[in-house]
Design an enzyme around this catalytic site. Structure first.
Site, PDB file in Angstrom:
ATOM      1  CB  CYS A  33      -0.922   0.017   1.210  1.00 58.43           C
ATOM      2  SG  CYS A  33      -1.982  -1.423   1.256  1.00 58.43           S
ATOM      3  CG  HIS A  42      -3.492   3.260   1.034  1.00 54.84           C
ATOM      4  ND1 HIS A  42      -3.841   2.733  -0.199  1.00 54.84           N
ATOM      5  CD2 HIS A  42      -3.597   2.248   1.927  1.00 54.84           C
ATOM      6  CE1 HIS A  42      -4.148   1.462  -0.034  1.00 54.84           C
ATOM      7  NE2 HIS A  42      -4.014   1.140   1.233  1.00 54.84           N
ATOM      8  CG  ASN A  87      -6.803  -1.248  -0.110  1.00 55.51           C
ATOM      9  OD1 ASN A  87      -5.967  -0.889  -0.931  1.00 55.51           O
ATOM     10  ND2 ASN A  87      -6.478  -1.548   1.143  1.00 55.51           N
TER      11      ASN A  87
HETATM   12  O1  UT7 Z   1      -4.469  -1.278   2.885  1.00 55.97           O
HETATM   13  C1  UT7 Z   1      -3.628  -1.802   3.848  1.00 55.97           C
HETATM   14  C2  UT7 Z   1      -4.030  -1.452   5.199  1.00 55.97           C
HETATM   15  N1  UT7 Z   1      -5.289  -2.093   5.507  1.00 55.97           N
HETATM   16  C3  UT7 Z   1      -6.051  -1.583   6.439  1.00 55.97           C
HETATM   17  O2  UT7 Z   1      -5.714  -0.566   6.992  1.00 55.97           O
HETATM   18  C4  UT7 Z   1      -7.294  -2.336   6.838  1.00 55.97           C
HETATM   19  C5  UT7 Z   1      -7.482  -2.253   8.324  1.00 55.97           C
HETATM   20  N2  UT7 Z   1      -8.587  -3.067   8.840  1.00 55.97           N
HETATM   21  C6  UT7 Z   1      -9.873  -2.881   8.508  1.00 55.97           C
HETATM   22  O3  UT7 Z   1     -10.176  -2.065   7.674  1.00 55.97           O
HETATM   23  C7  UT7 Z   1     -10.939  -3.665   9.250  1.00 55.97           C
HETATM   24  O4  UT7 Z   1     -10.324  -4.395  10.294  1.00 55.97           O
HETATM   25  C8  UT7 Z   1     -11.729  -4.645   8.358  1.00 55.97           C
HETATM   26  C9  UT7 Z   1     -12.657  -3.851   7.453  1.00 55.97           C
HETATM   27  C10 UT7 Z   1     -10.795  -5.475   7.528  1.00 55.97           C
HETATM   28  C11 UT7 Z   1     -12.595  -5.585   9.182  1.00 55.97           C
HETATM   29  O5  UT7 Z   1     -13.439  -4.862  10.031  1.00 55.97           O
HETATM   30  P1  UT7 Z   1     -13.516  -5.218  11.587  1.00 55.97           P
HETATM   31  O6  UT7 Z   1     -14.484  -4.314  12.190  1.00 55.97           O
HETATM   32  O7  UT7 Z   1     -12.121  -5.192  12.138  1.00 55.97           O
HETATM   33  O8  UT7 Z   1     -14.115  -6.670  11.561  1.00 55.97           O
HETATM   34  P2  UT7 Z   1     -13.524  -8.026  12.161  1.00 55.97           P
HETATM   35  O9  UT7 Z   1     -12.449  -8.565  11.305  1.00 55.97           O
HETATM   36  O10 UT7 Z   1     -13.229  -7.837  13.618  1.00 55.97           O
HETATM   37  O11 UT7 Z   1     -14.762  -8.970  12.054  1.00 55.97           O
HETATM   38  C12 UT7 Z   1     -15.997  -8.710  12.791  1.00 55.97           C
HETATM   39  C13 UT7 Z   1     -17.021  -9.768  12.412  1.00 55.97           C
HETATM   40  C14 UT7 Z   1     -16.513 -11.190  12.538  1.00 55.97           C
HETATM   41  O12 UT7 Z   1     -17.594 -11.997  12.975  1.00 55.97           O
HETATM   42  P3  UT7 Z   1     -17.727 -12.392  14.537  1.00 55.97           P
HETATM   43  O13 UT7 Z   1     -16.481 -13.136  14.872  1.00 55.97           O
HETATM   44  O14 UT7 Z   1     -17.856 -11.102  15.271  1.00 55.97           O
HETATM   45  O15 UT7 Z   1     -18.974 -13.236  14.558  1.00 55.97           O
HETATM   46  C15 UT7 Z   1     -16.170 -11.570  11.126  1.00 55.97           C
HETATM   47  O16 UT7 Z   1     -16.251 -12.963  10.903  1.00 55.97           O
HETATM   48  O17 UT7 Z   1     -17.413  -9.605  11.040  1.00 55.97           O
HETATM   49  C16 UT7 Z   1     -17.246 -10.861  10.345  1.00 55.97           C
HETATM   50  N3  UT7 Z   1     -16.856 -10.566   8.982  1.00 55.97           N
HETATM   51  C17 UT7 Z   1     -17.744 -10.342   7.993  1.00 55.97           C
HETATM   52  N4  UT7 Z   1     -19.076 -10.364   7.968  1.00 55.97           N
HETATM   53  C18 UT7 Z   1     -19.685 -10.087   6.795  1.00 55.97           C
HETATM   54  C19 UT7 Z   1     -15.590 -10.423   8.470  1.00 55.97           C
HETATM   55  N5  UT7 Z   1     -15.658 -10.122   7.163  1.00 55.97           N
HETATM   56  C20 UT7 Z   1     -16.974 -10.064   6.843  1.00 55.97           C
HETATM   57  C21 UT7 Z   1     -17.669  -9.797   5.650  1.00 55.97           C
HETATM   58  N6  UT7 Z   1     -19.017  -9.812   5.670  1.00 55.97           N
HETATM   59  N7  UT7 Z   1     -17.031  -9.508   4.491  1.00 55.97           N
END
Ligand code: UT7
Length: 335
Positions: free
Chosen positions: A114, A262, A292
């Protein structure tokens, strides 16, 4: 010593739009979750066989060269940033030299995910500052969709990334108060595996082992991200490196006319915007349309902002990136 300036910009995204609803038909996800957590509404995916990382980069570069008002034979050096090269080796820089029909100029490939475009701008800027080169082509291009786990198992990563390319021509600027004022680069390899794609590396498992195993459950071919950990680091590093750049030039956040972060997550951009007290007009986001696109995200956003008349002569423009590595960086530009 010279300065460098961005003389031409271009971008290319594939026509094929993939909405959140489209994704919800092939994995357990939904529009509400994706928009709420990331701001993304849709992204572009290359239709198989239609484009590659290099071909998208070439199309973006053609536009940038045309807008820079130079002949392609005036390009002195190529810098290509990507995490999704056409070949494991050689890198796409030489393919651009071939496909654009450039002279046998040097071609450098950048592996900083990135932050790749910011690293690329920094490298190009040093070559121009030293007087070694006059015109440097910097490309960021990614073809993510061919390498994502498009099942529910991979949903935490695969809904985020999109395909596309952006390019800039950097050229010599004689006025020391104009152009790229400074660039600031960082890395912290301690967290290398927190956002990574392990195979087909030559690390602990050799390619022959991977082929021999042929395990359908092997996820090491797909990108992995510890989302919350990456998010927490991103907001801190983005803030630090923007401040570092401003302070190096005796500037404050109030001097920013346009911040192009970014496009990792709209929530990260909004956090930075609030932290620095910037208005909606001072931060450009297009992650809603493209997701992204990693090394391509800043040049695509910068080109769109410029095309919309939001980047004007005399403006203070700040580019900032954070991502896998971890790597992060900023560029301070007097346009
Ligand atoms: O470009 C390089 C740098 N990248 C970044 O800066 C990205 C940084 N991180 C993020 O943007 C966020 O962490 C994400 C968007 C990737 C994820 O969001 P989050 O709020 O951190 O979600 P999470 O990974 O903690 O997941 C929360 C819940 C989980 O379910 P449970 O365990 O709470 O039941 C996941 O299984 O959301 C679930 N989940 C989804 N549900 C529906 C994960 N992905 C999805 C999805 N659709 N696509």
């Amino acid at each position: 010593m010279y300065n460098s300036k961005i003389a031409g910009l271009g971008f290319f995204v594939p026509e094929n739009v993939v909405t959140n609803d489209d994704l919800s038909k092939i994995m357990d996800t939904n529009d509400e979750w994706i928009q709420e957590r990331t701001g993304i509404r849709e992204r572009r995916h290359v239709v198989k066989g239609e484009d590659t990382t290099t071909s998208m980069g070439v199309k973006a570069a053609q536009k940038a060269i045309e807008r820079a008002g130079i002949d392609k034979n005036d390009i002195d050096f190529i810098v290509f940033a990507t995490l999704s090269p056409d070949y494991y080796f050689p890198g796409p820089g030489v393919l651009v030299q071939r496909d654009l029909g450039l002279k046998t100029v040097g071609a450098l490939d950048i592996r900083n995910q990135c932050s790749g475009f910011v690293y690329g701008i920094s490298v190009a800027d040093q070559y121009i500052k030293s007087g070694m080169y006059k015109n440097v082509l910097v490309i960021g291009s990614e073809l993510h969709s061919h390498g994502l786990d498009m099942t529910t198992r991979g949903r935490g990563v695969s809904v985020i990334f999109g395909d596309g390319a952006g390019a800039a021509v950097l050229t010599r600027e004689e006025d020391p108060k104009k152009g790229i004022l400074s660039t600031h680069l960082h890395s912290e390899g301690e967290h290398a595996e927190e956002l990574s794609l392990i195979a087909p590396g030559m690390g602990k498992r050799w390619v022959t082992d991977i082929i021999g195993d042929a395990d359908p459950e092997d996820t090491s071919y797909f990108p992995y991200m510890n989302g919350q950990f990456v998010f927490k680091n991103a907001v801190v590093r983005f803030s630090e490196v923007i401040m570092e750049g401003l302070q190096a030039n005796n500037l404050t956040p109030r001097d920013i006319d346009m911040l192009i972060p970014h496009q990792a997550n709209l929530r990260i951009s909004q956090f930075i915007q609030k932290k620095f007290g910037l208005s909606d007009d001072q931060v450009f986001n297009n992650i809603m349309k493209y997701g992204n696109t990693t090394a391509a995200s800043i040049p695509i956003a910068l080109t769109e902002a410029w095309e919309a008349g939001k980047v004007k002569e005399g403006d203070l423009v700040v580019l900032a990136a954070f991502g896998s590595g971890f790597t992060w960086g900023s560029v301070i530009i007097r346009w």
